[in-house]
Design a protein around this motif. Structure first.
Motif, short mmCIF file in Angstrom:
data_model
loop_
_atom_site.label_atom_id
_atom_site.label_comp_id
_atom_site.label_asym_id
_atom_site.label_seq_id
_atom_site.Cartn_x
_atom_site.Cartn_y
_atom_site.Cartn_z
N VAL A 133 0.86 -1.18 0.00
CA VAL A 133 0.00 0.00 0.00
C VAL A 133 0.89 1.23 0.00
O VAL A 133 1.83 1.33 0.77
CB VAL A 133 -0.93 -0.02 1.23
N VAL B 41 0.83 4.43 0.93
CA VAL B 41 0.76 5.60 1.80
C VAL B 41 1.86 5.46 2.84
O VAL B 41 1.81 4.58 3.69
CB VAL B 41 -0.62 5.69 2.48
N ILE C 283 3.62 5.79 6.12
CA ILE C 283 3.39 6.17 7.51
C ILE C 283 4.39 5.44 8.38
O ILE C 283 5.01 4.46 7.96
CB ILE C 283 1.95 5.84 7.98
N LEU D 124 4.65 3.13 11.17
CA LEU D 124 3.87 2.19 11.98
C LEU D 124 4.59 1.92 13.30
O LEU D 124 5.82 1.86 13.34
CB LEU D 124 3.68 0.87 11.24
N THR E 193 -7.98 -1.65 3.51
CA THR E 193 -7.14 -0.94 4.45
C THR E 193 -7.58 0.50 4.62
O THR E 193 -7.78 1.21 3.63
CB THR E 193 -5.67 -0.96 3.97
N THR F 93 -6.11 3.92 6.33
CA THR F 93 -4.84 4.47 6.81
C THR F 93 -5.05 5.84 7.40
O THR F 93 -5.70 6.69 6.80
CB THR F 93 -3.83 4.56 5.65
N ALA G 101 -2.90 8.93 8.41
CA ALA G 101 -1.56 9.52 8.25
C ALA G 101 -1.28 10.51 9.36
O ALA G 101 -2.19 11.00 10.04
CB ALA G 101 -1.46 10.20 6.89
N GLN H 107 -7.58 2.44 1.15
CA GLN H 107 -6.57 1.87 0.26
C GLN H 107 -5.54 2.98 -0.01
O GLN H 107 -4.82 3.35 0.88
CB GLN H 107 -7.17 1.30 -1.01
N THR H 108 -5.50 3.53 -1.22
CA THR H 108 -4.55 4.62 -1.52
C THR H 108 -5.27 5.92 -1.87
O THR H 108 -4.64 6.88 -2.29
CB THR H 108 -3.63 4.22 -2.69
N ARG I 258 -4.35 1.03 9.57
CA ARG I 258 -2.93 1.42 9.66
C ARG I 258 -2.91 2.85 10.18
O ARG I 258 -3.55 3.72 9.61
CB ARG I 258 -2.26 1.39 8.28
N ALA I 259 -2.20 3.09 11.27
CA ALA I 259 -2.14 4.43 11.84
C ALA I 259 -0.69 4.78 12.13
O ALA I 259 0.08 3.96 12.61
CB ALA I 259 -2.95 4.50 13.12
N ASP I 260 -0.32 6.00 11.82
CA ASP I 260 1.02 6.49 12.11
C ASP I 260 1.24 6.45 13.62
O ASP I 260 0.31 6.71 14.40
CB ASP I 260 1.16 7.93 11.58
#
Length: 158
Positions: free
Chosen positions: A54, A56, A58, A60, A77, A79, A81, A89-90, A117-119
């Motif tokens: 993916v 983006v 970030i 993780l 997904t 995300t 950022a 997704q993107t 997904r998180a920064d």
């Protein structure tokens, strides 16, 4: 002084010819084209493999959790950022549009699983806000994506 050349009789067969005068079949396999094709495929896969993640970027967080088993379908997904953007997704989407879009996509998919997904620099409250909205919308299989190799709290591996 002269040189004499001996010529063979007319009854002899020439080498390399079969009974009817055709060329004799070659019984060796030429593997050069096969190796060329395999090397080209290897190069293509080496170049394409990093592009299949993916896109983006970030940061993780690291954990010692085990990876989830892989799925046949590409995982859905969400995300978060570091700059506050939310990506599906993107594709960047507004926070108010996340749930309607996910419900439309999930209706056409086999797997109910969603990955978040998180920064690592995002406040915990923002991550829980998104996860709570996903749960309220009926998504029950939510996975958190992290990098492996993080600290273990049981003291092992230090």
């Amino acid at each position: 002084m002269g040189a004499a050349v001996a010529q063979g009789g007319g009854n002899r067969r020439r080498r390399g010819r079969g009974r009817r005068g055709g060329a004799k079949p070659i019984s060796e396999i030429n593997v050069t084209p096969f190796v060329d094709v395999m090397l080209c495929l290897l190069i293509i896969f080496m170049v394409a493999a990093p592009l299949m993640t993916v896109g983006v970027p970030i940061d993780l967080p690291d954990t010692s959790a085990e990876a989830l088993p892989s799925e046949e379908e590409e995982p859905l997904t969400v995300t978060l950022a570091a700059d506050g953007r939310v990506m599906l997704q993107t594709t960047e989407v507004a926070r108010a549009e996340i749930i309607p879009r996910l419900q439309a996509i999930a209706a056409e998919r086999d797997s109910p699983r969603i990955f978040v997904r998180a920064d690592g620099g995002i406040p915990y409250a923002q991550v829980m806000e998104v996860m709570g909205a996903l749960n309220a919308a009926g998504f029950r299989e939510i996975g958190l994506v992290t990098d492996a190799g993080g600290p273990r709290l049981d003291g092992a591996g230090e």
